[in-house]
Design an enzyme around this catalytic site. Structure first.
Site, PDB file in Angstrom:
ATOM      1  N   THR A 455       0.765  -1.025  -0.011  1.00 37.30           N
ATOM      2  CA  THR A 455      -0.074  -0.035   0.030  1.00 37.30           C
ATOM      3  C   THR A 455       0.900   1.212  -0.006  1.00 37.30           C
ATOM      4  OG1 THR A 455      -1.588   1.479   1.332  1.00 37.30           O
ATOM      5  CG2 THR A 455      -0.076  -0.126   2.588  1.00 37.30           C
ATOM      6  N   TYR A 498      -2.349  -0.358  10.570  1.00 32.64           N
ATOM      7  CA  TYR A 498      -2.567  -0.763   9.118  1.00 32.64           C
ATOM      8  C   TYR A 498      -1.220  -0.427   8.375  1.00 32.64           C
ATOM      9  CZ  TYR A 498      -3.912  -1.219   4.247  1.00 32.64           C
ATOM     10  OH  TYR A 498      -4.056  -1.391   2.901  1.00 32.64           O
TER      11      TYR A 498
END
Length: 681
Positions: A455, A498
């Site tokens: 990501t 995250y």
């Protein structure tokens, strides 16, 4: 007004099962909010029977009496209530497991009579305490006074019958034929309308025998003594502590298909080990994972399937898991973890259309994945194999990796917001799950190649990138950054749980290429969009905005809406993924920023304008405060990957958004609900 539901038309699940079906949940004083959550769940699942305890100990306290005066009518207003009148004498508090039964059999009978006289308008059946293994440290065979227990239960059953109630002898766990025979011989069963049986397959208090065998054995003992009550499964369930959702589904169907006259399933919600019940911590971790929902409220697969299509949906899923495509023995497959998700489904479809065998491994934890799976199976009945498994399950991974010629790893916890609420679970799925997969790949003599989707969050908040505002966007003040985007040369800066978990996985994947010579490559992804995407407020913002607009629901923007991302249509991503595997010898051990690049940027405000153009009317918009770690600007510099492979995005933003809008319109054009849409990048 209380519901007295015997004789009423069965609900959907009961009609399919051919018998009454209920839920078990233990509720304690002060848990009003939990009661309301439970009732909402029962209504959603269309289950209208509930078994719960009424504690003798609690009834001897002012708080407890007040609690049951509220609880029993509240429950009975919505469901058919089965109170389990639990033997927990006040002198023993909440720890009955270390004591023998009371020596005055009148005490329990008086308790039963008091409950019926005060609350009997709210129920038709009463469940009476039974069987010495409910006092787990007492061996009735070694206590000459055990017969007092039988006298106690028999007296209570007689009094309950006289007061107009039907009686259930509480479940045995594990079942003891000798004890049941003694209860028959002492006349207890003369006052009993149903006998219960407990058992938790695959966990504890279960001897491994099929339900049919156990139920037949109970009926045999009863018949031998001339007793013919109904036989119920009064408490059964399955712990998902090992993330085994397939067995969860199977245990549920096995119980409902068993030849019992009624079934109660335990339970509604997992326990939260960080917020133990008043009874204290359980020593057995499995006991925390018996619910249809996780402790944070997330519905498990069984809950979702029951809510969507009842028993038929559960049976269809189990049937699909039995399907095994016929293929040459030993032939390698392409393994896609998270393959029923948005990206995995599109990649699997492409490979299957090209004749490549695909093994999808997914735990179906994300709403919409089961719909994607049905779509894939319908299109590719011969080439697709599916394994319902969790990335945290090393044994399932080992079996899948052993057959893989190449691997795409998409299985992940995907939302910053979820990671903030449950950092441990986020770590276990993303970091530990990825390490599990890498280890199973490393075990192979010839490790299959792996492409992992990371990501842009590994670059942190990008606060040191100077920005300027335009009416609709943020953009870099530096013209080079505006023209090229953010490159892989930028230092990593993990923000949010995250970002940490995905960043850790990112680095592990790269290191296994360098340290263990496992052929791996990493894609640091920007925003991907396209068909088969069921966007939520936490992930998949382009699809989420479009869906909210189609359904006439408000869109909530966190921040000012000028946040910018480069967006990449999923077909273009699939092409990049295939190129990465084809050129793995050249790309191994490297990370690449992948997105639409500077030519395909989109801000939240710009998407709102596109929606207005597509629909002819502006969607309703609400604004909220900024969210943690929300980058104001991120655009991928994709030049390195493009230079090495020749890859370029082919679908421009306007065309891609229009295609996704048309697909979502077909999916949601007539659907509506009361949810409010919210979104942050």
């Amino acid at each position: 007004m209380s519901r007295q539901t015997d004789g009423r038309a069965p609900n959907r699940i009961e009609a399919e099962a051919g018998k009454p079906v209920g839920l078990v949940e233990w509720l304690r004083p002060g848990e009003q909010e939990r009661v309301e959550r439970l009732l909402r769940d029962l209504a959603l699942l269309r289950i209208d029977r509930l078994r719960t305890a009424v504690s003798w100990a609690d009834c001897h306290t002012r708080e407890g009496r007040k609690w049951y005066k509220w609880l029993l009518p509240r429950l009975a207003k919505e469901v058919e209530l089965l109170p389990c009148l639990a033997f927990t004498p006040p002198a023993l508090g909440r720890a009955p497991s270390t004591a023998s039964p009371p020596r005055d059999p009148r005490d329990y009978g008086a308790f039963v009579a008091d409950i019926i006289e005060e609350h009997g308008d709210h129920f038709q059946w009463v469940e009476l305490w039974n069987e010495p293994n409910n006092l787990s440290d007492w061996d009735w065979r070694l206590d000459p006074g055990w017969s007092i227990f039988a006298e106690m239960v028999g007296s209570a059953a007689h009094r309950a019958r006289r007061l107009g109630k039907r009686t259930l002898l509480a479940g045995m766990a594990p079942w003891d034929p000798n004890w049941l025979a003694q209860m028959c011989e002492r006349g207890v069963l003369d006052h009993i309308d149903a006998v219960g049986l407990h058992g938790f397959p695959g966990t504890w208090e279960f001897d491994g025998l099929p339900w049919a065998t156990k139920l037949m054995a109970v009926r045999t003992v009863l018949g031998r003594h001339g007793c013919h009550p109904e036989v119920w499964i009064t408490e059964t369930g399955f712990s998902t502590w090992s993330h085994d959702d397939r067995s969860h589904l199977q245990a549920f169907m096995d119980a409902l298909e068993a030849p019992a006259d009624r079934v109660y399933w335990y339970g509604a919600h997992d326990l939260d080990p960080d917020h133990p019940t008043k009874d204290g911590l359980h020593s057995d971790e499995r006991r925390y994972h018996m619910g249809l929902r996780k402790a944070d409220g997330t519905p498990k697969l069984l809950h979702r399937l029951l809510g969507q299509g009842g028993l038929a949906a559960v049976a269809d899923m189990l049937k699909s898991l039995e399907r095994r495509p016929v293929r040459r023995k030993g032939a390698p497959v392409t393994l896609i973890t998270g393959g029923a998700g948005f990206i995995g489904t599109n990649l699997a479809d492409r490979l299957l259309c090209e004749g490549e065998p695909v093994l999808v491994l997914d735990n179906l934890s994300r709403p919409g994945t089961e719909q994607n799976l049905r779509w894939l199976m319908g299109r590719h009945p011969k080439g697709l194999e599916f394994r319902l498994a969790d990335i945290r399950n090393r044994h399932a991974l080992r079996e899948a990796v052993a057959r893989a010629g190449r691997v795409y790893h998409f299985a992940a916890q995907v939302a910053v917001t979820t990671s903030l609420a449950n950092p441990v679970d986020d770590y276990e799925v993303n970091s530990r799950g990825t390490l599990n997969l890498l280890e199973e790949i490393r075990r192979r003599d010839a490790p299959p190649s792996l492409v992992f989707t990371s990501t842009n969050k590994v670059y942190g908040g990008l606060e040191n990138v100077p920005l300027r505002e335009t009416p609709l966007t943020y953009e870099p003040a530096d013209s080079t950054t505006r023209a090229q985007g953010i490159s892989e040369l930028r230092g990593l800066e993990f923000r949010s749980p995250y970002g940490c978990s995905k960043g850790t996985s990112d680095q592990y994947v790269l290191d296994y290429a360098h340290t263990f010579e496992v052929p791996t490559a990493v894609f640091r992804m920007s925003c991907i969009y396209g068909p088969r995407q069921f966007g939520t407020e936490d992930q998949g913002w382009v699809a989420h905005f479009l869906k909210q607009a189609l359904l006439g629901r408000p869109i909530t923007i966190y921040g000012d809406g000028r946040q910018v991302r480069d967006v990449l249509f999923v077909d273009d991503l699939v092409e990049a993924l295939l190129m990465a595997q084809a050129r793995m010898s050249q790309l191994a051990g490297q990370a690449f920023n992948i997105g639409g690049g500077p030519a395909n940027t989109l801000s939240l405000r710009q998407l709102l304008a596109m929606i207005e153009k597509l629909q002819g009317a502006a969607p309703e918009v609400q604004f909220q405060q900024w969210r943690t770690s929300d980058q104001r600007y991120y655009v991928s510099d994709t030049r390195r990957f493009s230079d090495l492979t020749g890859w370029r995005p082919a679908v421009d933003t306007e065309n891609g958004v229009a295609r996704l809008y048309a697909w979502l319109a077909r999916q949601y054009g007539t659907e509506s609900d009361d949810a409010t849409g919210r979104m942050a990048l």
